[in-house]
Design a protein around this motif. Sequence first.
Motif, short mmCIF file in Angstrom:
data_model
loop_
_atom_site.label_atom_id
_atom_site.label_comp_id
_atom_site.label_asym_id
_atom_site.label_seq_id
_atom_site.Cartn_x
_atom_site.Cartn_y
_atom_site.Cartn_z
N THR A 102 6.15 7.96 -8.16
CA THR A 102 5.81 6.65 -7.70
C THR A 102 6.81 5.95 -6.78
O THR A 102 8.01 5.72 -7.36
CB THR A 102 5.54 5.56 -9.10
N ILE A 103 6.28 5.41 -5.80
CA ILE A 103 7.42 4.50 -4.68
C ILE A 103 7.06 2.98 -5.16
O ILE A 103 5.82 2.58 -5.48
CB ILE A 103 6.89 4.79 -3.33
N SER A 104 8.01 2.25 -5.12
CA SER A 104 7.87 1.00 -5.36
C SER A 104 9.33 0.07 -4.64
O SER A 104 10.23 1.04 -4.28
CB SER A 104 8.06 0.37 -6.90
N LYS A 105 9.10 -1.14 -4.57
CA LYS A 105 10.07 -1.93 -3.96
C LYS A 105 10.15 -3.23 -4.71
O LYS A 105 9.40 -3.86 -5.19
CB LYS A 105 9.80 -1.96 -2.57
N HIS A 106 11.45 -3.57 -4.41
CA HIS A 106 11.85 -5.07 -5.31
C HIS A 106 12.50 -5.83 -3.97
O HIS A 106 13.71 -5.71 -3.53
CB HIS A 106 12.97 -4.88 -6.20
N ARG A 107 11.56 -6.90 -3.51
CA ARG A 107 11.87 -7.63 -2.26
C ARG A 107 13.02 -8.30 -2.50
O ARG A 107 13.98 -8.19 -1.56
CB ARG A 107 10.66 -8.52 -1.80
N GLY A 108 13.06 -8.89 -3.56
CA GLY A 108 14.72 -9.64 -4.01
C GLY A 108 15.84 -9.22 -3.84
O GLY A 108 16.73 -9.59 -3.66
N LEU A 109 15.60 -7.94 -4.24
CA LEU A 109 16.85 -6.83 -4.20
C LEU A 109 16.97 -6.17 -3.20
O LEU A 109 17.81 -5.25 -2.98
CB LEU A 109 16.98 -6.33 -5.66
N ASN A 110 15.97 -6.16 -2.01
CA ASN A 110 16.14 -5.13 -1.01
C ASN A 110 16.29 -3.75 -1.42
O ASN A 110 16.91 -3.21 -0.62
CB ASN A 110 17.27 -5.78 0.12
N THR A 111 15.50 -3.51 -2.41
CA THR A 111 15.68 -2.27 -2.70
C THR A 111 14.53 -1.24 -2.83
O THR A 111 13.17 -1.89 -3.41
CB THR A 111 16.17 -2.19 -4.15
N LEU A 112 14.44 -0.06 -2.49
CA LEU A 112 13.44 0.77 -2.61
C LEU A 112 13.77 1.91 -3.79
O LEU A 112 14.66 2.26 -4.09
CB LEU A 112 13.35 1.45 -1.27
N TYR A 113 12.57 2.27 -4.49
CA TYR A 113 12.72 3.04 -5.61
C TYR A 113 11.85 4.15 -5.39
O TYR A 113 10.68 4.15 -4.84
CB TYR A 113 12.51 2.53 -7.00
N LEU A 114 12.10 5.44 -6.17
CA LEU A 114 11.01 6.55 -6.34
C LEU A 114 11.31 7.03 -7.60
O LEU A 114 12.67 7.68 -7.84
CB LEU A 114 11.40 7.59 -5.05
N GLN A 115 10.46 6.92 -8.48
CA GLN A 115 10.17 7.51 -9.75
C GLN A 115 9.48 8.67 -9.60
O GLN A 115 8.55 8.79 -9.43
CB GLN A 115 9.64 6.47 -10.70
N ARG A 139 0.60 -1.34 0.18
CA ARG A 139 -0.04 0.02 0.08
C ARG A 139 0.73 1.16 0.01
O ARG A 139 1.83 1.25 0.91
CB ARG A 139 -0.88 0.03 1.10
N THR A 140 0.49 2.12 -0.82
CA THR A 140 1.21 3.48 -1.04
C THR A 140 0.49 4.77 -0.63
O THR A 140 -0.78 4.68 -0.82
CB THR A 140 1.80 3.47 -2.35
N THR A 141 1.18 5.64 -0.23
CA THR A 141 0.72 6.73 0.43
C THR A 141 1.90 8.10 -0.24
O THR A 141 2.92 7.94 -0.18
CB THR A 141 0.62 6.95 1.94
N TYR A 142 0.97 9.17 -0.93
CA TYR A 142 1.76 10.22 -1.17
C TYR A 142 1.44 11.55 -0.86
O TYR A 142 0.19 11.50 -0.57
CB TYR A 142 1.65 10.26 -2.62
N SER A 143 2.49 12.57 -0.47
CA SER A 143 1.83 13.71 -0.26
C SER A 143 1.26 14.48 -1.32
O SER A 143 1.29 13.77 -2.78
CB SER A 143 3.16 14.50 0.01
N ASP A 144 0.49 15.37 -1.12
CA ASP A 144 -0.40 15.83 -2.27
C ASP A 144 0.51 16.64 -3.27
O ASP A 144 0.10 16.62 -4.37
CB ASP A 144 -1.53 16.92 -1.62
N SER A 145 1.71 17.19 -2.81
CA SER A 145 2.39 17.76 -3.76
C SER A 145 3.25 16.90 -4.92
O SER A 145 3.65 17.56 -5.78
CB SER A 145 3.62 18.37 -2.94
#
Length: 126
Positions: free
Chosen positions: A68-81, A56-62
């Motif tokens: 877009t926030i996402s994660k890759h569990r196998g790579l233990n990595t978080l992203y922000l596009q 589940r994702t939550t974003y600021s209004d701005s």
Amino acid sequence: WTQVRQSGGGSVQAGGSLKLSCLVSHDAYGLWCLGWFRQAAGDEREAVARIDNNGRTTYSDSVKGRFTISKHRGLNTLYLQMNNLKPEDTGVYYCVVNKPDIQPCTDGLLRDHGAWGQGTQVTVSS
């Protein structure tokens, strides 16, 4: 208990895109509650986006509709596009992660208890 290392960022013109990455080194904790904050010069650190263990994702209004926030569990990595960047998006961006026993997944608990990345500069010119 864990290390959080960021990469990405840089300078771009308004309307451009950038992608930030955040590697979480301690696999035992999984990727429970993760988020991105940013801090402009002279301002307080503000929450940008977060993602919980259920995705589940939550974003600021701005940034809603542009980031877009996402994660890759196998790579233990978080992203922000980040798309359609604006000059007001300029600042130092930080990723932050909380342990699974800190619930619920909220901006406040991330801010108070999370493990923080080193920060990365994002500059958007008009």
